[in-house]
Design a protein around this motif. Structure first.
Motif, PDB file in Angstrom:
ATOM      1  N   SER A 259      31.907  46.260  46.875  1.00 37.57           N
ATOM      2  CA  SER A 259      30.948  45.653  45.810  1.00 37.57           C
ATOM      3  C   SER A 259      31.569  45.445  44.278  1.00 37.57           C
ATOM      4  CB  SER A 259      29.835  46.847  45.762  1.00 37.57           C
ATOM      5  OG  SER A 259      28.810  46.662  46.016  1.00 37.57           O
ATOM      6  N   ASP A 260      31.254  44.553  43.703  1.00 43.75           N
ATOM      7  CA  ASP A 260      31.734  44.282  42.381  1.00 43.75           C
ATOM      8  C   ASP A 260      30.661  43.434  41.652  1.00 43.75           C
ATOM      9  OD1 ASP A 260      34.257  44.732  41.688  1.00 43.75           O
ATOM     10  OD2 ASP A 260      35.035  43.346  43.303  1.00 43.75           O
ATOM     11  N   MET A 261      30.255  44.019  40.293  1.00 43.05           N
ATOM     12  CA  MET A 261      29.219  43.763  39.696  1.00 43.05           C
ATOM     13  C   MET A 261      29.880  42.797  38.282  1.00 43.05           C
ATOM     14  SD  MET A 261      26.149  45.866  37.893  1.00 43.05           S
ATOM     15  CE  MET A 261      24.883  45.832  38.875  1.00 43.05           C
ATOM     16  N   LEU A 262      29.386  41.760  38.264  1.00 38.00           N
ATOM     17  CA  LEU A 262      29.841  40.550  36.921  1.00 38.00           C
ATOM     18  C   LEU A 262      28.774  40.612  35.897  1.00 38.00           C
ATOM     19  CD1 LEU A 262      31.996  40.051  39.241  1.00 38.00           C
ATOM     20  CD2 LEU A 262      32.157  38.030  38.217  1.00 38.00           C
ATOM     21  N   VAL A 263      29.189  40.990  34.731  1.00 40.84           N
ATOM     22  CA  VAL A 263      28.163  41.022  33.635  1.00 40.84           C
ATOM     23  C   VAL A 263      28.612  39.999  32.564  1.00 40.84           C
ATOM     24  CG1 VAL A 263      26.864  42.373  31.738  1.00 40.84           C
ATOM     25  CG2 VAL A 263      27.563  43.552  34.116  1.00 40.84           C
TER      26      VAL A 263
ATOM     27  N   ALA B  96      28.315  27.418  35.735  1.00 40.46           N
ATOM     28  CA  ALA B  96      27.925  27.988  36.865  1.00 40.46           C
ATOM     29  C   ALA B  96      28.596  27.906  38.249  1.00 40.46           C
ATOM     30  CB  ALA B  96      26.279  27.527  37.039  1.00 40.46           C
ATOM     31  N   ARG B  97      29.287  26.648  38.371  1.00 38.75           N
ATOM     32  CA  ARG B  97      30.025  26.450  39.713  1.00 38.75           C
ATOM     33  C   ARG B  97      31.248  27.514  39.576  1.00 38.75           C
ATOM     34  NH1 ARG B  97      30.293  21.634  42.455  1.00 38.75           N
ATOM     35  NH2 ARG B  97      28.791  20.848  40.912  1.00 38.75           N
ATOM     36  N   MET B  98      31.779  27.533  38.296  1.00 42.27           N
ATOM     37  CA  MET B  98      33.147  28.449  38.313  1.00 42.27           C
ATOM     38  C   MET B  98      32.529  30.163  38.475  1.00 42.27           C
ATOM     39  SD  MET B  98      35.477  26.999  35.167  1.00 42.27           S
ATOM     40  CE  MET B  98      36.270  25.273  35.142  1.00 42.27           C
ATOM     41  N   LEU B  99      31.455  30.207  38.036  1.00 40.09           N
ATOM     42  CA  LEU B  99      30.785  31.780  38.145  1.00 40.09           C
ATOM     43  C   LEU B  99      30.557  32.039  39.549  1.00 40.09           C
ATOM     44  CD1 LEU B  99      30.381  33.451  35.940  1.00 40.09           C
ATOM     45  CD2 LEU B  99      28.313  32.921  35.334  1.00 40.09           C
ATOM     46  N   GLY B 100      29.982  30.999  40.219  1.00 40.30           N
ATOM     47  CA  GLY B 100      29.770  31.113  41.692  1.00 40.30           C
ATOM     48  C   GLY B 100      31.122  31.343  42.361  1.00 40.30           C
ATOM     49  N   HIS B 101      32.057  30.676  42.175  1.00 40.49           N
ATOM     50  CA  HIS B 101      33.428  30.992  42.830  1.00 40.49           C
ATOM     51  C   HIS B 101      34.043  32.212  42.542  1.00 40.49           C
ATOM     52  CE1 HIS B 101      37.443  29.856  44.049  1.00 40.49           C
ATOM     53  NE2 HIS B 101      37.834  30.619  43.126  1.00 40.49           N
ATOM     54  N   LYS B 102      33.896  32.716  40.980  1.00 41.68           N
ATOM     55  CA  LYS B 102      34.685  33.769  40.751  1.00 41.68           C
ATOM     56  C   LYS B 102      34.095  35.086  41.174  1.00 41.68           C
ATOM     57  CE  LYS B 102      36.887  35.980  36.794  1.00 41.68           C
ATOM     58  NZ  LYS B 102      37.373  36.132  35.581  1.00 41.68           N
ATOM     59  N   SER B 103      32.566  34.918  41.359  1.00 40.90           N
ATOM     60  CA  SER B 103      31.858  36.066  41.726  1.00 40.90           C
ATOM     61  C   SER B 103      32.303  36.617  43.050  1.00 40.90           C
ATOM     62  CB  SER B 103      30.230  36.045  41.624  1.00 40.90           C
ATOM     63  OG  SER B 103      29.971  35.473  40.564  1.00 40.90           O
ATOM     64  N   LEU B 104      32.371  35.608  44.114  1.00 37.64           N
ATOM     65  CA  LEU B 104      32.807  35.905  45.456  1.00 37.64           C
ATOM     66  C   LEU B 104      34.083  36.187  45.380  1.00 37.64           C
ATOM     67  CD1 LEU B 104      31.920  36.156  48.409  1.00 37.64           C
ATOM     68  CD2 LEU B 104      32.477  33.780  48.582  1.00 37.64           C
ATOM     69  N   ALA B 105      35.153  35.349  44.608  1.00 37.12           N
ATOM     70  CA  ALA B 105      36.637  35.451  44.949  1.00 37.12           C
ATOM     71  C   ALA B 105      37.025  37.150  44.375  1.00 37.12           C
ATOM     72  CB  ALA B 105      37.065  34.698  43.888  1.00 37.12           C
ATOM     73  N   VAL B 106      36.445  37.853  43.480  1.00 37.91           N
ATOM     74  CA  VAL B 106      36.629  39.024  43.089  1.00 37.91           C
ATOM     75  C   VAL B 106      36.528  39.979  44.298  1.00 37.91           C
ATOM     76  CG1 VAL B 106      36.615  38.462  40.836  1.00 37.91           C
ATOM     77  CG2 VAL B 106      34.822  39.598  41.696  1.00 37.91           C
TER      78      VAL B 106
ATOM     79  N   PRO C 141      40.081  32.246  40.375  1.00 38.25           N
ATOM     80  CA  PRO C 141      41.012  32.902  40.755  1.00 38.25           C
ATOM     81  C   PRO C 141      41.260  32.664  42.463  1.00 38.25           C
ATOM     82  CG  PRO C 141      39.561  34.359  40.455  1.00 38.25           C
ATOM     83  CD  PRO C 141      38.975  33.149  39.810  1.00 38.25           C
ATOM     84  N   THR C 142      42.315  32.645  42.945  1.00 33.97           N
ATOM     85  CA  THR C 142      42.543  32.568  44.411  1.00 33.97           C
ATOM     86  C   THR C 142      42.525  33.828  45.081  1.00 33.97           C
ATOM     87  OG1 THR C 142      43.695  30.592  44.022  1.00 33.97           O
ATOM     88  CG2 THR C 142      44.156  31.287  46.002  1.00 33.97           C
ATOM     89  N   PRO C 143      41.544  34.094  45.950  1.00 30.77           N
ATOM     90  CA  PRO C 143      41.772  35.621  46.608  1.00 30.77           C
ATOM     91  C   PRO C 143      42.709  35.139  47.697  1.00 30.77           C
ATOM     92  CG  PRO C 143      39.930  34.429  47.296  1.00 30.77           C
ATOM     93  CD  PRO C 143      40.170  33.534  46.229  1.00 30.77           C
TER      94      PRO C 143
END
Lengths: 326, 326
Positions: free
Chosen positions: A48-52, A63-73, A194-196
């Motif tokens: 679980s990761d929470m982004l604030v 928003a698009r980058m945020l969608g990517h990063k939220s799942l990537a982390v 980021p690239t997971p």
């Protein structure tokens, strides 16, 4: 009264997050729970990761980058365990239901999810200060997990990809560091998208080539420290061997050393492996299309020793990121 | 510099959330992922709920109650599916790491978790506006899930426990409704520490006695509406048969009707079952120590018809709760 084109909570979920495509979940969005049928004999890895806002990303972030990063982390945590992504839940607090933001966020999120065949199976939406909490599920065979506690004295220390460009971008945005616009743009890509290293992490676990692994989110020195503590070992790290991101590589030595060693937000893998695996790891990494670099050695003597290219001690006065001390 | 007694992120997790007791998880807090080994042949039910200050609870809400409620609303989703709780993750954004708050929150959380043998296996902590996101995992046998889509014309509609006292407490706090201090205190207990009906939900699913089920979080009329839509059926609901909470039961009829029918925050179960199951359900509910009441009937004709004790139509002008329209 809600404005004319306001989205209800249910419309929001239906329009942006429910997809008409066959998934692996037995039951997805739209009931009290999602139902997953685990593959026979597999373990489930969960993170679980929470982004604030203003903490993990700037207010007004794309928003698009945020969608990517939220799942990537989150995928990065599966990668560090060697687990194959299966599904995720998304809990989202939004100040308002804004269509263009939601469309962009969903685009970025699903582009990455689809790349790893990872299905959105449920979650929650509510009004509130922007907060994105993803819980991700992966599968792996029992005994294959790359645990933090598995490093052994004599192991090589490896890192994937390059380090430090995300931290350099942050310094650029904060105007701590002067960067040409093109350089800031290029470094920013590493920070925002980021690239997971899922392919590499799973391949290492399945081939049984690596011992311990962790993803580098708070900076290599701090994250490697977790491996050392959990494994009750020490290490020597060759700071000048650390692979700097292309923009950081052109900066002066002191900055390069600090940001590669302790930059944060890299989402590369740091893993340890027996010296006998060197050739096999190089071949496997090449087959995954992910560069890997040997950067040090696990040792029986506790503590982390930073050295330069000549093997001389370096004191970089680094500190790892802590959410409650900054 | 952090204040003298400041908690680091890692100390916070270690001190308040890592427990020295044997758990079911193969690997819990302290690695990139938690590892769970699913019971052979079982499905996994997953639910995520995010609680936001000023939205789901008042600023300054008692930390112990908040710990209870954060997990209770998630366990309630498992109950509505008929899944046995196994584990959960906790992602927590906090404005500051305050020891007394953390101790109270952890107490409330773990008291409920222990009551249902549900283990905290991982999560995330960060600085930010107070936000609590729990993802819960349960197990159930394939085919036993109580789905929203399983209601059949002719089914009885049942509810567990009592309804409306949580909504009455909210009206009391907002001074929309005058309540004696003792009454507000008693109704407030229902609002702050709901009882997830896990024992009843699992027993119904395992005995195969119920068809559809949902937990009543946004108000019975709205939540029953989800069953009707998913099952493509309609219903008649006897509003005067709805079991009012002890404080609400003493209020005037119009308020009682509105708050039992559409109060919200009840976390009771609404389920449908064949008429042939009536005696078995009464016996099973008694064995679970959970009162249940028959309150209506599923019908082939679409739409929800509200009637009074005489069977006459009622128009209560109700609306279900929507996070983005209020």
């Amino acid at each position: 009264m809600a404005p004319h084109d306001a989205l209800s909570e249910f419309d929001l979920i239906k329009h942006y997050f429910v997809r008409q495509r066959p998934g692996r979940a037995t039951l997805g969005i739209g009931d009290d729970c999602a139902l997953m049928t685990p593959a026979a004999g597999k373990q489930i890895a969960i993170s679980s990761d929470m982004l604030v806002e203003d903490r993990h990303f700037f207010a007004g972030a794309d928003a698009r980058m945020l969608g990517h990063k939220s799942l990537a982390v989150n995928l990065s945590d599966l990668a560090a365990m060697g687990a194959r992504p299966v599904a995720f839940t998304l809990a989202l607090a939004l100040p308002q239901a804004e269509r263009s933001w939601l469309a962009g966020f969903a685009d970025g999120l699903f582009a990455l999810a689809d790349a790893f065949n990872c299905e959105l199976i449920g979650g929650d939406t509510t009004k509130g200060p922007l907060n994105i909490c993803i819980t991700v599920f992966g599968e792996l065979a029992p005994g294959q997990a790359l645990r933090r506690s598995a490093a052994v004295a004599g192991d090589d220390i490896w890192v994937s990809g390059t380090l430090g460009d995300a931290r350099l971008a942050l310094a650029g945005y904060r105007v701590e560091q002067e960067l040409a616009p093109d350089d800031l743009l290029m470094a920013g890509v590493r920070m925002h998208t980021p690239t997971p290293r899922v392919t590499l992490g799973c391949a290492l676990a399945e081939a049984g080539l690596a011992h311990a692994a962790i993803d580098i989110s708070d900076g290599l020195v701090g994250d490697l420290g977790h491996i050392l503590k959990a494994s009750q070992v020490g290490a020597t790290l060759d700071v000048d061997a650390l692979p700097a991101g292309p923009v950081l590589a052109r900066q002066e030595t002191s900055l390069r050393r600090r940001y590669t060693a302790a930059g944060g937000d890299d989402y590369e893998l740091c893993f340890t492996a027996p010296t006998a695996s060197r050739e096999a790891i190089a071949a496997l990494a090449a087959s995954c299309g992910t560069p890997v670099t040997r950067v040090g050695r696990i040792e029986a003597q506790s503590g982390l020793r930073l050295v330069d290219a000549k093997g001389l001690p370096l004191d970089l006065a680094l500190s790892s990121f802590d959410h409650f001390s900054e």
